[in-house]
Motif scaffolding. Structure first.
Motif, mmCIF file in Angstrom:
data_model
loop_
_atom_site.group_PDB
_atom_site.id
_atom_site.type_symbol
_atom_site.label_atom_id
_atom_site.label_comp_id
_atom_site.label_asym_id
_atom_site.label_seq_id
_atom_site.Cartn_x
_atom_site.Cartn_y
_atom_site.Cartn_z
ATOM 1 N N SER A 35 0.833 -1.186 0.000
ATOM 2 C CA SER A 35 0.000 0.000 0.000
ATOM 3 C C SER A 35 0.885 1.261 0.000
ATOM 4 C CB SER A 35 -0.967 -0.042 1.186
ATOM 5 O OG SER A 35 -2.012 0.877 1.023
ATOM 6 N N MET A 36 0.790 2.127 0.991
ATOM 7 C CA MET A 36 1.691 3.277 1.035
ATOM 8 C C MET A 36 3.149 2.828 1.086
ATOM 9 S SD MET A 36 2.102 6.279 3.923
ATOM 10 C CE MET A 36 2.919 5.135 5.043
ATOM 11 N N THR B 53 9.255 -5.488 -4.818
ATOM 12 C CA THR B 53 7.934 -6.105 -4.836
ATOM 13 C C THR B 53 6.949 -5.097 -4.280
ATOM 14 O OG1 THR B 53 8.823 -8.343 -4.518
ATOM 15 C CG2 THR B 53 6.494 -8.007 -4.045
ATOM 16 N N SER B 54 5.967 -4.739 -5.086
ATOM 17 C CA SER B 54 4.961 -3.742 -4.728
ATOM 18 C C SER B 54 3.636 -4.458 -4.507
ATOM 19 C CB SER B 54 4.848 -2.700 -5.849
ATOM 20 O OG SER B 54 3.868 -1.732 -5.561
ATOM 21 N N LEU B 55 3.159 -4.450 -3.252
ATOM 22 C CA LEU B 55 1.924 -5.145 -2.891
ATOM 23 C C LEU B 55 0.760 -4.159 -2.782
ATOM 24 C CD1 LEU B 55 3.215 -7.467 0.004
ATOM 25 C CD2 LEU B 55 2.857 -8.086 -2.381
ATOM 26 N N TYR B 56 -0.309 -4.456 -3.493
ATOM 27 C CA TYR B 56 -1.539 -3.661 -3.552
ATOM 28 C C TYR B 56 -1.281 -2.166 -3.368
ATOM 29 C CZ TYR B 56 -1.788 -5.284 1.447
ATOM 30 O OH TYR B 56 -1.539 -5.645 2.764
ATOM 31 N N SER B 57 -0.488 -1.623 -4.269
ATOM 32 C CA SER B 57 -0.140 -0.213 -4.231
ATOM 33 C C SER B 57 -0.551 0.453 -5.548
ATOM 34 C CB SER B 57 1.368 -0.060 -3.978
ATOM 35 O OG SER B 57 1.697 1.269 -3.651
ATOM 36 N N THR B 58 -0.097 1.688 -5.759
ATOM 37 C CA THR B 58 -0.514 2.435 -6.936
ATOM 38 C C THR B 58 0.515 3.507 -7.282
ATOM 39 O OG1 THR B 58 -2.394 3.621 -7.946
ATOM 40 C CG2 THR B 58 -1.922 4.079 -5.618
ATOM 41 N N THR B 59 0.207 4.288 -8.305
ATOM 42 C CA THR B 59 1.158 5.248 -8.871
ATOM 43 C C THR B 59 0.966 6.675 -8.387
ATOM 44 O OG1 THR B 59 -0.298 5.751 -10.732
ATOM 45 C CG2 THR B 59 1.202 3.889 -11.006
ATOM 46 N N GLY B 60 -0.148 6.951 -7.749
ATOM 47 C CA GLY B 60 -0.472 8.330 -7.374
ATOM 48 C C GLY B 60 -1.298 9.052 -8.416
ATOM 49 N N ARG C 12 -10.094 -7.972 -5.596
ATOM 50 C CA ARG C 12 -11.223 -7.566 -4.754
ATOM 51 C C ARG C 12 -10.795 -6.482 -3.769
ATOM 52 N NH1 ARG C 12 -13.667 -9.691 -8.144
ATOM 53 N NH2 ARG C 12 -15.126 -11.437 -8.050
ATOM 54 N N ASP C 13 -9.955 -5.559 -4.208
ATOM 55 C CA ASP C 13 -9.404 -4.532 -3.320
ATOM 56 C C ASP C 13 -10.308 -3.303 -3.336
ATOM 57 O OD1 ASP C 13 -7.876 -2.652 -1.940
ATOM 58 O OD2 ASP C 13 -5.994 -3.449 -2.707
ATOM 59 N N LEU C 14 -10.906 -3.002 -2.179
ATOM 60 C CA LEU C 14 -11.809 -1.859 -2.069
ATOM 61 C C LEU C 14 -11.124 -0.623 -1.498
ATOM 62 C CD1 LEU C 14 -15.061 -3.609 -0.734
ATOM 63 C CD2 LEU C 14 -14.537 -2.873 -3.077
ATOM 64 N N LEU C 15 -9.823 -0.727 -1.197
ATOM 65 C CA LEU C 15 -9.087 0.442 -0.714
ATOM 66 C C LEU C 15 -8.214 1.030 -1.802
ATOM 67 C CD1 LEU C 15 -8.433 2.379 1.548
ATOM 68 C CD2 LEU C 15 -6.706 0.772 2.375
ATOM 69 N N VAL C 16 -7.401 0.195 -2.446
ATOM 70 C CA VAL C 16 -6.647 0.621 -3.634
ATOM 71 C C VAL C 16 -7.161 -0.226 -4.788
ATOM 72 C CG1 VAL C 16 -4.396 0.774 -4.746
ATOM 73 C CG2 VAL C 16 -4.611 1.321 -2.329
ATOM 74 N N ASP C 17 -8.003 0.357 -5.621
ATOM 75 C CA ASP C 17 -8.605 -0.379 -6.726
ATOM 76 C C ASP C 17 -7.538 -1.116 -7.532
ATOM 77 O OD1 ASP C 17 -11.257 -0.568 -8.443
ATOM 78 O OD2 ASP C 17 -9.578 -0.279 -9.843
ATOM 79 N N MET D 276 -8.324 -11.948 -3.385
ATOM 80 C CA MET D 276 -7.533 -11.167 -2.434
ATOM 81 C C MET D 276 -7.969 -9.710 -2.453
ATOM 82 S SD MET D 276 -3.396 -10.582 -2.521
ATOM 83 C CE MET D 276 -2.553 -9.462 -1.393
ATOM 84 N N GLY D 277 -7.995 -9.110 -1.271
ATOM 85 C CA GLY D 277 -8.286 -7.693 -1.175
ATOM 86 C C GLY D 277 -7.055 -6.928 -0.739
ATOM 87 N N HIS D 278 -7.251 -5.980 0.182
ATOM 88 C CA HIS D 278 -6.161 -5.121 0.653
ATOM 89 C C HIS D 278 -5.665 -5.655 1.993
ATOM 90 C CE1 HIS D 278 -4.148 -1.249 -0.070
ATOM 91 N NE2 HIS D 278 -4.072 -1.146 1.251
#
Length: 311
Positions: free
Chosen positions: A124-125, A145-152, A251-256, A278-280
């Motif tokens: 995440s963050m 390794t980037s787990l359930y994260s994003t680009t901003g 199934r991630d409802l915090l970081v799509d 898997m979700g967040h």
């Protein structure tokens, strides 16, 4: 699964040139390839859980986990947290720190330990911080390794409206409320395929509350501000040269999940794994598969990979 009853590593502290102190724990053989674990928003290092540490150690790693600034037993900065309206409008205060500052904290711990290069794993963050280290200090990174994260980028990785409503609740002000809040949000974001263990999650939340060296709500607000101030990092991610693995659930409802797809697209030659159901969250049922992904990815790297045990 390794025996999770092993005694937890002791808290240690790195005093950085910035004046901040970062708390960390160091697990496993000090001569093994190092993995640096970077936790997510408002999480302390124990949110990775002992079974996660044990699984990576059993796979042949030295595992170092850190409390980010404004979390756990690391320094809580003195700047006031942003007002709610600033968070809603993404208008950070002028004294806000950034993900780049947090990345320097992580590198500072590696310096303190004399670790020249490490496999970075962030969730995440923490994934954003690990990405930033890989982009700005590539000489320190064996793999990412980037787990359930994003680009901003604003159009990807956005939380669901249902999640935003939960996050808008008043912050916890005592241990009992912190446990209730953690259970409520974790049940929501964990993913349909992996329901949480309430007792285990309550223990995680209680331990996190007890370890906090400052006001957790203010810390979370300043960390959110750091993400907002850092903005869209897509162009920065395109400069990452470290072998990269992107893992997220569907199934991630915090970081799509679009955040994971965008991260993999932005980083040259990144491998992307989407875990059904898997979700967040990384519940105990996913500790084995996720640590296996990490170990197999690290084993593909020339330096250090030959010392890593994979199933």
């Amino acid at each position: 699964m390794p025996d999770s009853s092993r005694a937890a590593a002791a808290d240690q502290y790195a005093d950085l040139p910035s004046g901040l102190t970062i708390c960390f724990r160091d697990h496993g053989d000090r001569t093994a390839p190092a993995v640096l674990l970077v936790a997510g928003l408002g999480e302390d290092l124990t949110f990775w859980t002992q079974p996660f540490f044990d699984a990576l150690v059993a796979r042949g790693f030295r595992v170092v986990a850190i409390d980010n600034r404004d979390a756990g037993r690391s320094t809580f900065v003195t700047a006031p947290p942003p007002a709610l309206w600033r968070q809603i409008l993404a208008r950070p205060r002028g004294d806000a720190y950034t993900l780049a500052d947090m990345a320097q904290d992580a590198v500072g711990v590696l310096d303190h330990l004399g670790i020249a290069r490490a496999h970075l794993v962030g969730r995440s963050m923490g994934g954003m911080i690990a990405q930033t280290v890989a982009a700005t200090a590539p000489e320190r990174v064996l793999s990412l390794t980037s787990l359930y994260s994003t680009t901003g980028a604003r159009k990807v990785g956005r939380p669901a409206l249902s999640t935003m409503r939960l996050l808008a609740a008043p912050p916890a002000r005592n241990r009992t409320d912190a446990v209730r809040a953690h259970l409520r949000i974790t049940r929501h974001i964990a993913g349909r395929g992996y329901p949480i263990d309430d007792a285990a999650e309550a223990a995680v939340a209680a331990r996190g509350w007890d370890r906090s060296a400052g006001d957790p709500a203010a810390g979370v607000a300043r960390q959110i501000q750091a993400i907002q101030r850092s903005g869209d990092r897509t162009a920065q991610l395109s400069r990452i040269t470290a072998p990269t693995l992107v893992v997220n659930g569907d199934r991630d409802l915090l970081v799509d999940p679009s955040g994971g797809a965008a991260t993999a697209k932005a980083i040259r030659s990144a491998r992307h794994v989407v875990v059904p159901g898997m979700g967040h969250h990384v519940p105990e049922a996913l500790v084995g598969p996720v640590t296996q992904y990490i170990a197999q990815h690290a084993a593909r790297v020339g330096e250090g990979g030959n010392h890593v045990r994979t199933p």
